[in-house]
Design an enzyme around this catalytic site. Structure first.
Site, PDB file in Angstrom:
ATOM      1  CB  CYS A 190      -8.493  -0.798  -9.738  1.00 29.61           C
ATOM      2  SG  CYS A 190      -9.598  -2.093 -10.362  1.00 29.61           S
ATOM      3  CB  CYS A 213       0.697   2.657   1.555  1.00 26.86           C
ATOM      4  SG  CYS A 213       0.274   3.648   2.972  1.00 26.86           S
TER       5      CYS A 213
END
Length: 226
Positions: A190, A213
């Site tokens: 993130c 993924c």
């Protein structure tokens, strides 16, 4: 996830101002090209940036199918929550714009989310309910709430982890990951809190050709408002 990530509890390293510029990378924006007259435009496949140098490693991948199978087997066998951690970089800072002390992260996050987001562990395949989430909405970071993936980019990869072919603009940061010596990968974090999300591979569907993924434990889902 067809391989995914590599994600027990160790103290967080002191925060640094920013990730090393030589290792922080971003996926290039999709180029827009007008199709030749009378000929449909070919899908534009993105290329991931090269892995940062880290010794003499094996080639990044062979065929998409074989790499997916190999990575899934390796990750499922040696990098699941509860096993010894296989962090992308145990010394890498995970303190971004949103930052907390280790004690605060432990208090704020469920144990499985803490293990993934802050310690780079990997959840077991097919254990996240988000694998089968098909509603319209947005997948957000479980650590800071930043929107990461639109539901329209989610697809069934068959790996047992939520998979997407694209991320929202400026939502993720990428890092070279050599935690599995013979299988170099690119970690996805993130961009706001630097929490570990998973890995990205070049065996996804059109139009990008990428497969993000992700660990479901690292995500939350916000359904689209009617």
């Amino acid at each position: 996830m067809a391989a995914c990530c590599s994600f027990s509890c160790a103290s967080l390293q002191p925060a640094r101002q920013a990730l090393p510029s030589r290792s922080r990378v971003a996926v290039a924006a999709q180029a827009s090209q007008a199709p030749a007259a009378g000929r449909p435009a070919a899908p534009h496949r993105r290329r991931l940036p090269p892995l940062a140098a880290a010794g003499d490693h094996a080639a990044y991948g062979s065929s998409a199918a074989s790499r997916r199978a190999a990575l899934a087997a390796v990750v499922a066998g040696i990098a699941t929550i509860g096993a010894q951690p296989a962090a992308a970089d145990e010394n890498a800072p995970r303190q971004g714009e949103v930052r907390h002390s280790e004690a605060e992260w432990r208090r704020l996050l469920p144990p499985d989310a803490y293990a993934v987001l802050r310690q780079a562990q990997t959840e077991r395949r097919f254990t996240s309910p988000l694998v089968n989430e098909k509603r319209a909405g947005t997948f957000c970071c479980g650590g800071c709430g930043q929107p990461l993936f639109a539901s329209s980019t989610k697809y069934e990869s068959g790996t047992g982890w939520p998979s997407f072919y694209d991320a929202l603009p400026d939502s993720v940061a990428l890092e070279s990951d050599y935690s599995i010596a013979f299988m170099p990968r690119i970690e996805v974090r993130c961009s706001r809190c630097l929490g570990h999300l998973g890995h990205v591979f070049e065996d996804g569907p059109p139009p990008t050709g990428l497969r993000y993924c992700m660990n479901g434990a690292a995500l939350t889902f916000q359904p689209q408002q009617a």
